[in-house]
Write an enzyme that holds these catalytic residues in place. Structure first.
Site, short mmCIF file in Angstrom:
data_model
loop_
_atom_site.label_atom_id
_atom_site.label_comp_id
_atom_site.label_asym_id
_atom_site.label_seq_id
_atom_site.Cartn_x
_atom_site.Cartn_y
_atom_site.Cartn_z
CG ASP A 292 -2.19 0.88 0.87
OD1 ASP A 292 -2.16 1.64 -0.12
OD2 ASP A 292 -3.18 0.80 1.62
C1 BGC Z 1 -5.09 3.10 0.00
C2 BGC Z 1 -5.22 2.00 -1.03
C3 BGC Z 1 -5.11 2.59 -2.41
C4 BGC Z 1 -3.80 3.34 -2.51
C5 BGC Z 1 -3.54 3.93 -3.88
C6 BGC Z 1 -3.90 3.98 -0.23
O1 BGC Z 1 -3.91 5.09 0.59
O2 BGC Z 1 -5.03 2.50 1.29
O3 BGC Z 1 -6.44 1.32 -0.87
O4 BGC Z 1 -5.22 1.58 -3.37
O5 BGC Z 1 -3.79 4.38 -1.57
O6 BGC Z 1 -4.33 5.00 -4.14
#
Ligand code: BGC
Length: 756
Positions: A292
């Site tokens: 993540d």
């Molecule tokens: C989120 C993810 C997301 C990623 C990319 C993160 O802050 O937890 O779910 O896919 O950002 O945008």
């Protein structure tokens, strides 16, 4: 498909790294010798830096979904330091960036474009929790399919979806992104979404690679506070939080995303146990793992790594292939290799996985194949996609209460007052994580939907009346206008709930009440004596006990998407008979949290005591029961359930039994009913939940029509993590319910046994 890597100039010998000739490979890869040769040849030409580039994913500056670490992403692409870009879309922009990789880097390796296509790309479907409330796997799969069709037409190869985190704490804002509290429903929906995104053929230009996220147990954040510590038992991890991820693997998901949280003291992005022992060795996952957003970096503040270099080593050694946005691999991994802290073979394995995915998508052969302006123009906001979004939206709505047939709206109503901060708010219709969805012009509001649907001559009035802003609690500026409108109307539609960004990431709340001054206005509206219909827009269960006692009808519409206003009108006017059922328990108040239908019984269940008895498991001030149970949802018709019958009252290993009940539409209009199968394992080597969902089927019945619904159960369906931590079923006695809702009282259970 053949890869056509362009000729390259050889890297200096000192830069070249050995490529293992044989690696453990999945079946599909072993059976594709052409791909293997292509990738091996390519890797033989890659420098360590170029390899690390393939393990690096950066955001464009189009959108920010977290802290921005690098503005220089275009330069990074040119210099071969990036393998993938996210938050960049449109055929033109993805082609522009792809050109930097294909024309300007030494090895011409194409980029992978990722994006959060969570519940639609341009056309926004209901939030994921809302879709889950449809319990309609075909509709959910179709929503994912059409989202992939739109996203891929704008150059996207890869979506960071489905989010398959089980969520049992409505304080946690990200409960809105998943499929709710249940393991069985969540697993079925996870698989449906993976099938929808990926279709039958990853190489088809209208499919995208799916991502099962966030691995793992993110939904168990303490106190419902986002990013917070997770400390759950190994058994709960395995029995509750992991199964939807396993279902995604079994459905062939192409990638996994790690989670921000720690599990038992180890941040997920550094957990070899999760990322290698379970994901690779036990489940045989053969795609790639991305972190993540900056979650490798976050292992430093977690207190797991002393610096970024160490966090990169821990992540790679744990099994992370790709670093999202942290630039930790980019900045430190080469040094870690030279210090012997990271194995070259581990880097090669990760690089191969990324290259395999690019190969499977056909990008080596045709890097621009997804970026096609004509296809984009012919696809986005296509009428059939909009129509599908409307259909899923109405299927997702849950009729929580309908006293005295308050809904559907009587055709005699000559004047309708539409009141509330969510009644005419376009941006609120589509909810959070709504990708490239337009929030300012396209979304159909509830007011617009009602206006377009109401018969000519019916007077539709509108007043915002209240505010959902926290700071507006106590104010009553708009009340007089709203009450005056209410007084002269036959019926009031109160559209209330939460602002779109009160759920989603970093949107935890310690109260589940209606925010702002909405509750006060609702009470004043009810006091007018006019019938009030409450339409709730929200991404979490709210504690709306007062409304439940005082408002005749409540429709929970989640954030219903681009076509949401039409879908709400379809239900209010009875053009669509609501069929949604709650995928999550609605507590009476936040103090009951966590509350879910499959709790344990305890040694002092409340049933042991008379009313108000002390020394049983209860609260002094609130009943144990929720406001609305998991599986609850009404219809404009009624359904009768016959007692459940079994094909046999006993089964053995390798055997099965069937359980049937006849469902009859006992009302006056056609309707759909979600028939639910629950089981209780009465005694186990470890205690078992009071009920577990083991099957469901949505049936459509004409008035007076009956249908027998039959479920098949095998001992394996009743498996769990036993006392010795092995996974399997145990012989013993069980109870089974076929019912319209969870809860032991919803129908009469039948018993069966499993013998060795
Ligand atoms: C989120 C993810 C997301 C990623 C990319 C993160 O802050 O937890 O779910 O896919 O950002 O945008």
């Amino acid at each position: 498909m053949t890869g056509t890597a362009a000729p390259v100039t050889a890297a200096p010998a000192s830069d070249r790294t050995a490529v293992p000739v044989t690696q453990a490979q999945p079946d599909w890869a072993r059976s594709n010798p052409e791909m293997n040769t292509f990738i091996s040849d390519l890797m033989a030409q890659m420098t360590l830096k170029e390899k690390i580039g393939q393990l690096t994913l950066l955001t464009s500056n189009w959108e920010s979904t977290g802290p921005t670490m690098r503005d220089s992403y275009k330069e990074d692409i040119r210099s071969g330091r990036v393998g993938g870009i996210f938050n960049a879309y449109t055929a033109a922009y993805t082609a522009e960036l792809q050109r930097l990789a294909v024309d300007e880097t030494r090895l011409k390796i194409p980029l992978l474009f990722g994006y959060d296509v969570i519940h639609g790309h341009r056309t926004i479907f209901p939030i994921s929790l809302g879709e889950a409330a449809s319990w309609d796997l075909a509709a959910i799969e179709q929503a994912a399919r059409l989202s992939a069709v739109e996203a891929s037409a704008e150059g996207i190869h890869w979506t960071f979806s489905p989010m398959v985190d089980i969520a049992r704490d409505p304080r946690w804002g990200r409960i809105s992104e998943g499929a709710g509290e249940d393991v069985h429903l969540g697993s079925k929906i996870a698989a449906a979404r993976v099938r929808g995104y990926q279709g039958d053929d990853l190489a088809a230009t209208d499919t995208v690679v799916a991502t099962a996220k966030h691995f793992a147990a993110y939904g168990a954040a303490q106190a419902g506070r986002d990013y917070h510590t997770v400390d759950i038992s190994e058994r709960t991890l395995r029995d509750v939080y992991l199964p939807p991820f396993k279902a995604a693997v079994d459905a062939g998901v192409g990638s996994f995303m790690t989670s921000f949280n720690e599990v038992d003291g180890i941040p997920a992005s550094g957990s070899r146990y999760l990322l290698t022992d379970i994901l690779r060795d036990q489940w045989g996952f053969d795609g790639f793992v991305v972190t993540d957003y900056t979650s490798i970096n976050e292992m430093v503040p977690h207190g797991y790594s002393k610096d970024l270099k160490q966090s990169g080593e821990q992540a790679l050694n744990a099994g992370v292939d790709m670093d999202m946005q942290g630039a930790v691999y980019m900045d430190h991994l080469a040094q870690s290799v030279s210090e012997g802290k990271v194995d070259q073979a581990a880097i090669d394995r990760a690089v191969r996985r990324i290259l395999e995915m690019k190969y499977r998508l056909g990008l080596f052969e045709a890097p621009y194949r997804y970026s096609n302006v004509e296809r984009q123009e012919a696809t986005i906001y296509r009428p059939d996609i909009l129509e599908a979004a409307r259909d899923v939206a109405r299927k997702s709505m849950v009729l929580l209460k309908n006293e005295g047939g308050a809904l559907p709206l009587a055709s005699t109503a000559q004047s309708i007052a539409v009141i509330g901060p969510l009644a005419d708010s376009k941006e609120d219709m589509i909810g959070s994580w709504s990708a490239a969805g337009d929030r300012s012009t396209r979304p159909v509001t509830i007011l617009q939907g009602i206006r377009e649907r109401a018969a000519s001559g019916v007077n539709i009035g509108y007043a915002k009346g209240a505010s959902y802003a926290y700071g507006d609690a106590g104010k009553d500026d708009g009340f007089a206008e709203a009450l005056a409108l209410a007084q002269k109307s036959d019926v009031i539609i109160a559209a209330m709930g939460e602002k779109w960004d009160m759920t989603g990431e970093a949107a935890s709340r310690t109260s589940l009440d209606l925010p702002g001054n909405q509750q006060a206005l609702l009470e004043r509206l009810v006091a007018t004596g006019k019938p009030v219909i409450l339409v709730m827009l929200s991404g979490r269960p709210n504690s709306i006990g007062w409304a439940d006692e005082n408002v005749p009808a409540i429709l929970h519409a989640w954030y219903p998407g681009t076509m949401g206003g039409h879908a709400v009108a379809d239900v209010l006017f009875g053009d669509y008979n609501p069929s949604g059922k709650l995928p999550v328990t609605f507590p009476r108040n936040v103090g009951q949290v966590p509350i879910h239908y499959d709790m344990k019984n305890t040694g002092r269940p409340i049933e042991l005591g008379a009313d108000n008895a002390k020394y049983v498991s209860r609260y002094l001030n609130t009943p144990n029961t929720p406001l609305y149970r998991f599986g609850h949802g009404l219809s404009y018709t009624s359904f009768g359930y016959s007692p459940a019958t079994l094909s046999t009252a006993s089964m053995t290993a390798g055997g099965s039994l069937t359980a049937s009940a006849t469902i009859t539409n006992t009302g006056k209009v056609a309707g759909e009913e979600v028939v639910q199968l629950y089981v209780r394992d009465l005694v186990g080597s470890v205690t078992r939940p009071v009920q577990e969902l083991k099957g469901f089927e949505k049936v459509t019945l004409a008035p007076g029509e009956s249908r027998t619904v039959t479920f098949t159960l095998r001992p394996e369906d009743l498996a769990f993590t036993r006392a010795d931590m092995s996974h399997g079923w145990e012989p013993g006695e069980f109870q089974l319910w076929i019912a319209p809702v969870s809860g032991a009282a919803a129908s009469v259970p039948v018993g069966f046994t499993i013998t060795e």
